[in-house]
Scaffold this motif. Sequence first.
Motif, PDB file in Angstrom:
ATOM      1  N   LYS A  94       0.809  -1.220   0.000  1.00  0.00           N
ATOM      2  CA  LYS A  94       0.000   0.000   0.000  1.00  0.00           C
ATOM      3  C   LYS A  94       0.845   1.275   0.000  1.00  0.00           C
ATOM      4  CE  LYS A  94      -4.054  -2.184   2.051  1.00  0.00           C
ATOM      5  NZ  LYS A  94      -5.137  -2.123   3.038  1.00  0.00           N
ATOM      6  N   ALA A  95       2.044   1.193  -0.552  1.00  0.00           N
ATOM      7  CA  ALA A  95       2.956   2.348  -0.545  1.00  0.00           C
ATOM      8  C   ALA A  95       2.322   3.576  -1.180  1.00  0.00           C
ATOM      9  CB  ALA A  95       4.260   1.996  -1.259  1.00  0.00           C
ATOM     10  N   PHE A  96       1.579   3.371  -2.277  1.00  0.00           N
ATOM     11  CA  PHE A  96       0.918   4.472  -2.984  1.00  0.00           C
ATOM     12  C   PHE A  96      -0.599   4.243  -3.052  1.00  0.00           C
ATOM     13  CE2 PHE A  96       5.290   4.458  -4.485  1.00  0.00           C
ATOM     14  CZ  PHE A  96       5.640   5.794  -4.380  1.00  0.00           C
ATOM     15  N   TYR A  97      -1.116   3.543  -2.097  1.00  0.00           N
ATOM     16  CA  TYR A  97      -2.550   3.223  -2.080  1.00  0.00           C
ATOM     17  C   TYR A  97      -3.395   4.496  -2.132  1.00  0.00           C
ATOM     18  CZ  TYR A  97      -6.906   1.028  -0.420  1.00  0.00           C
ATOM     19  OH  TYR A  97      -8.197   0.570  -0.302  1.00  0.00           O
ATOM     20  N   SER A  98      -4.352   4.519  -3.008  1.00  0.00           N
ATOM     21  CA  SER A  98      -5.323   5.611  -3.123  1.00  0.00           C
ATOM     22  C   SER A  98      -4.674   6.963  -3.429  1.00  0.00           C
ATOM     23  CB  SER A  98      -6.169   5.698  -1.845  1.00  0.00           C
ATOM     24  OG  SER A  98      -7.360   6.430  -2.075  1.00  0.00           O
ATOM     25  N   CYS A  99      -3.572   6.919  -4.176  1.00  0.00           N
ATOM     26  CA  CYS A  99      -3.014   8.166  -4.730  1.00  0.00           C
ATOM     27  C   CYS A  99      -3.744   8.411  -6.043  1.00  0.00           C
ATOM     28  CB  CYS A  99      -1.509   8.038  -4.943  1.00  0.00           C
ATOM     29  SG  CYS A  99      -0.571   7.939  -3.416  1.00  0.00           S
ATOM     30  N   ASP A 100      -4.963   8.901  -5.924  1.00  0.00           N
ATOM     31  CA  ASP A 100      -5.855   8.856  -7.079  1.00  0.00           C
ATOM     32  C   ASP A 100      -5.671   9.993  -8.070  1.00  0.00           C
ATOM     33  OD1 ASP A 100      -7.043  10.764  -5.455  1.00  0.00           O
ATOM     34  OD2 ASP A 100      -8.679   9.448  -4.843  1.00  0.00           O
ATOM     35  N   SER A 101      -4.646  10.843  -7.871  1.00  0.00           N
ATOM     36  CA  SER A 101      -4.299  11.848  -8.889  1.00  0.00           C
ATOM     37  C   SER A 101      -3.044  11.455  -9.664  1.00  0.00           C
ATOM     38  CB  SER A 101      -4.060  13.214  -8.236  1.00  0.00           C
ATOM     39  OG  SER A 101      -5.240  13.699  -7.635  1.00  0.00           O
ATOM     40  N   LEU A 102      -2.416  10.366  -9.263  1.00  0.00           N
ATOM     41  CA  LEU A 102      -1.181   9.919  -9.909  1.00  0.00           C
ATOM     42  C   LEU A 102      -1.505   9.332 -11.283  1.00  0.00           C
ATOM     43  CD1 LEU A 102       1.892   9.579  -9.369  1.00  0.00           C
ATOM     44  CD2 LEU A 102       1.368   7.277  -8.517  1.00  0.00           C
ATOM     45  N   GLU A 113      -2.827   0.094  -5.399  1.00  0.00           N
ATOM     46  CA  GLU A 113      -4.279  -0.116  -5.409  1.00  0.00           C
ATOM     47  C   GLU A 113      -5.037   1.214  -5.295  1.00  0.00           C
ATOM     48  OE1 GLU A 113      -7.771  -2.443  -2.878  1.00  0.00           O
ATOM     49  OE2 GLU A 113      -5.673  -3.062  -2.644  1.00  0.00           O
ATOM     50  N   ASP A 114      -6.124   1.304  -6.022  1.00  0.00           N
ATOM     51  CA  ASP A 114      -7.008   2.480  -6.007  1.00  0.00           C
ATOM     52  C   ASP A 114      -6.328   3.751  -6.515  1.00  0.00           C
ATOM     53  OD1 ASP A 114      -8.983   0.865  -5.085  1.00  0.00           O
ATOM     54  OD2 ASP A 114      -9.192   1.797  -3.119  1.00  0.00           O
ATOM     55  N   CYS A 115      -5.298   3.582  -7.344  1.00  0.00           N
ATOM     56  CA  CYS A 115      -4.733   4.736  -8.063  1.00  0.00           C
ATOM     57  C   CYS A 115      -5.532   4.861  -9.361  1.00  0.00           C
ATOM     58  CB  CYS A 115      -3.240   4.533  -8.335  1.00  0.00           C
ATOM     59  SG  CYS A 115      -2.218   4.580  -6.853  1.00  0.00           S
ATOM     60  N   PRO A 146      12.304   1.801 -11.523  1.00  0.00           N
ATOM     61  CA  PRO A 146      13.672   1.472 -11.944  1.00  0.00           C
ATOM     62  C   PRO A 146      13.905  -0.038 -12.041  1.00  0.00           C
ATOM     63  CG  PRO A 146      13.654   2.228  -9.673  1.00  0.00           C
ATOM     64  CD  PRO A 146      12.262   2.428 -10.190  1.00  0.00           C
ATOM     65  N   ASP A 147      14.909  -0.419 -12.821  1.00  0.00           N
ATOM     66  CA  ASP A 147      15.088  -1.847 -13.107  1.00  0.00           C
ATOM     67  C   ASP A 147      15.703  -2.625 -11.951  1.00  0.00           C
ATOM     68  OD1 ASP A 147      17.711  -1.041 -13.222  1.00  0.00           O
ATOM     69  OD2 ASP A 147      18.105  -1.803 -15.239  1.00  0.00           O
ATOM     70  N   GLY A 148      16.075  -1.940 -10.858  1.00  0.00           N
ATOM     71  CA  GLY A 148      16.601  -2.649  -9.695  1.00  0.00           C
ATOM     72  C   GLY A 148      15.515  -3.183  -8.776  1.00  0.00           C
ATOM     73  N   VAL A 149      14.278  -2.805  -9.024  1.00  0.00           N
ATOM     74  CA  VAL A 149      13.170  -3.256  -8.173  1.00  0.00           C
ATOM     75  C   VAL A 149      12.943  -4.754  -8.365  1.00  0.00           C
ATOM     76  CG1 VAL A 149      10.673  -3.089  -7.775  1.00  0.00           C
ATOM     77  CG2 VAL A 149      12.040  -1.017  -8.015  1.00  0.00           C
ATOM     78  N   THR A 150      12.907  -5.481  -7.253  1.00  0.00           N
ATOM     79  CA  THR A 150      12.688  -6.927  -7.299  1.00  0.00           C
ATOM     80  C   THR A 150      11.372  -7.344  -6.655  1.00  0.00           C
ATOM     81  OG1 THR A 150      13.876  -7.220  -5.202  1.00  0.00           O
ATOM     82  CG2 THR A 150      15.174  -7.382  -7.247  1.00  0.00           C
ATOM     83  N   ARG A 151      10.729  -6.426  -5.941  1.00  0.00           N
ATOM     84  CA  ARG A 151       9.479  -6.776  -5.273  1.00  0.00           C
ATOM     85  C   ARG A 151       8.554  -5.557  -5.215  1.00  0.00           C
ATOM     86  NH1 ARG A 151       7.786 -10.716  -1.509  1.00  0.00           N
ATOM     87  NH2 ARG A 151       9.880 -11.610  -1.517  1.00  0.00           N
ATOM     88  N   ILE A 152       7.313  -5.776  -5.628  1.00  0.00           N
ATOM     89  CA  ILE A 152       6.245  -4.794  -5.449  1.00  0.00           C
ATOM     90  C   ILE A 152       5.185  -5.500  -4.618  1.00  0.00           C
ATOM     91  CG2 ILE A 152       4.544  -3.310  -6.567  1.00  0.00           C
ATOM     92  CD1 ILE A 152       6.351  -3.253  -9.041  1.00  0.00           C
ATOM     93  N   ARG A 153       4.968  -5.026  -3.430  1.00  0.00           N
ATOM     94  CA  ARG A 153       4.155  -5.780  -2.472  1.00  0.00           C
ATOM     95  C   ARG A 153       2.649  -5.523  -2.637  1.00  0.00           C
ATOM     96  NH1 ARG A 153       7.133  -8.327   1.487  1.00  0.00           N
ATOM     97  NH2 ARG A 153       9.365  -7.806   1.516  1.00  0.00           N
ATOM     98  N   ASN A 154       1.900  -6.185  -1.793  1.00  0.00           N
ATOM     99  CA  ASN A 154       0.438  -6.179  -1.876  1.00  0.00           C
ATOM    100  C   ASN A 154      -0.138  -4.765  -1.930  1.00  0.00           C
ATOM    101  OD1 ASN A 154       0.765  -8.910  -1.503  1.00  0.00           O
ATOM    102  ND2 ASN A 154      -0.094  -8.969   0.559  1.00  0.00           N
ATOM    103  N   SER A 155      -1.033  -4.550  -2.881  1.00  0.00           N
ATOM    104  CA  SER A 155      -1.815  -3.307  -2.972  1.00  0.00           C
ATOM    105  C   SER A 155      -0.956  -2.051  -3.087  1.00  0.00           C
ATOM    106  CB  SER A 155      -2.756  -3.169  -1.752  1.00  0.00           C
ATOM    107  OG  SER A 155      -3.613  -4.282  -1.643  1.00  0.00           O
ATOM    108  N   ALA A 156       0.264  -2.200  -3.587  1.00  0.00           N
ATOM    109  CA  ALA A 156       1.199  -1.067  -3.641  1.00  0.00           C
ATOM    110  C   ALA A 156       0.602   0.138  -4.366  1.00  0.00           C
ATOM    111  CB  ALA A 156       2.501  -1.487  -4.306  1.00  0.00           C
ATOM    112  N   TRP A 173      -1.580  -5.708  -6.334  1.00  0.00           N
ATOM    113  CA  TRP A 173      -0.625  -4.595  -6.388  1.00  0.00           C
ATOM    114  C   TRP A 173      -1.128  -3.468  -7.283  1.00  0.00           C
ATOM    115  CZ3 TRP A 173       1.954  -2.571 -10.616  1.00  0.00           C
ATOM    116  CH2 TRP A 173       1.874  -3.301 -11.810  1.00  0.00           C
ATOM    117  N   ASN A 174      -1.933  -3.829  -8.316  1.00  0.00           N
ATOM    118  CA  ASN A 174      -2.462  -2.826  -9.256  1.00  0.00           C
ATOM    119  C   ASN A 174      -3.984  -2.846  -9.304  1.00  0.00           C
ATOM    120  OD1 ASN A 174      -2.527  -5.360 -10.509  1.00  0.00           O
ATOM    121  ND2 ASN A 174      -2.399  -4.464 -12.558  1.00  0.00           N
ATOM    122  N   TYR A 175      -4.625  -3.196  -8.192  1.00  0.00           N
ATOM    123  CA  TYR A 175      -6.087  -3.305  -8.165  1.00  0.00           C
ATOM    124  C   TYR A 175      -6.725  -1.937  -8.421  1.00  0.00           C
ATOM    125  CZ  TYR A 175     -10.537  -5.262  -6.503  1.00  0.00           C
ATOM    126  OH  TYR A 175     -11.828  -5.721  -6.404  1.00  0.00           O
TER     127      TYR A 175
END
Length: 336
Positions: free
Chosen positions: A265-273, A291-293, A279-289, A317-319
Amino acid sequence: CTTPKTCKTCGTTEGSATEHSYVNNKCSICGEKKASEGLEFTKSNNSYFVSGIGTCTDTDIVIPSTYNGLPVTRIRSYAFEACTKLTSITIPDSVTYIGEGAFELCIKLTSITIPDGVTSIENRAFASCDSLTSITIPDSVTSIGDYAFGHCDKLTSITIPDSVNNIGMVAFSYSGLTSITIPDSVTSIAGEAFRSCDKLTSVNISANSRLTSIGNGAFHGCDKLTSITIPDSVTSINSGAFYGCSSLTSVNISANSKLTSIGDKAFYSCDSLTSITIPDGVTRIRNSAFEDCYSLTSIRFEGTVAKWNSITLGDDWNYYVPAKEVICSDGTVSLK
């Protein structure tokens, strides 16, 4: 107030000692404020602590630099807690430590200058000082404790010196800050440090920052924050870091970023984004990161399709994200 001057060569003494001449509690000769009377002190070895307000009735408190001929070096934890009539305090340079909760709930305290010898602002030191509008932090301070300025509703700005390397949990949560500059020296922003700062519109972090971690819920509910630049040094954006930042339109992460993990939920409900580049070094995007964007129509990944497919993607992650694909460096990946 003044002392005789003696020549080191001939031993001749000139002048005479002069006592302070106080007018309205201020010396008319040297300008020094008269120390408050009735404060409680506790002796420790060869110095004294201020341990409480005692019988002092001053609303503008002046702590003396010495007591019974010994230096006053500390303000004890909760020494002035809930002193609701206190409007200002003068702290001498002899003080090197301000304890936990020392001024918590001093609801009429409007300003304070922390002396140069203090190295840390302890937990809850100025929490819920509802009237605090100004504070000066010296460059001797290296850490700002948990909830140090939490619920300081009228604190709209503060300068964090380059000496600070850690900002504690909920340090400025629910405060009135409108902007903040994170100095390059800071390596960690702890959980909920700026949570629900609902007037915060800008966070300035330079490209030379040594910041490595943005803690859980660090900017949760900062609903007027419009943009954020994540410095290359950051390796993790933790759970709920920007949860509910509904005005956030821009998240800038460079191709040279060391980022490896985007939390739950790092960016959960950032609904103006509207767009994000990962970046290509990312190895994990967690639950609902993300969501609701609801406005997120463009997702780019700096790496290859194969590398994207190797990322561990959490549930939802992209719900409710309208983007239909991830644009990689060598192709696209369809999203469900």
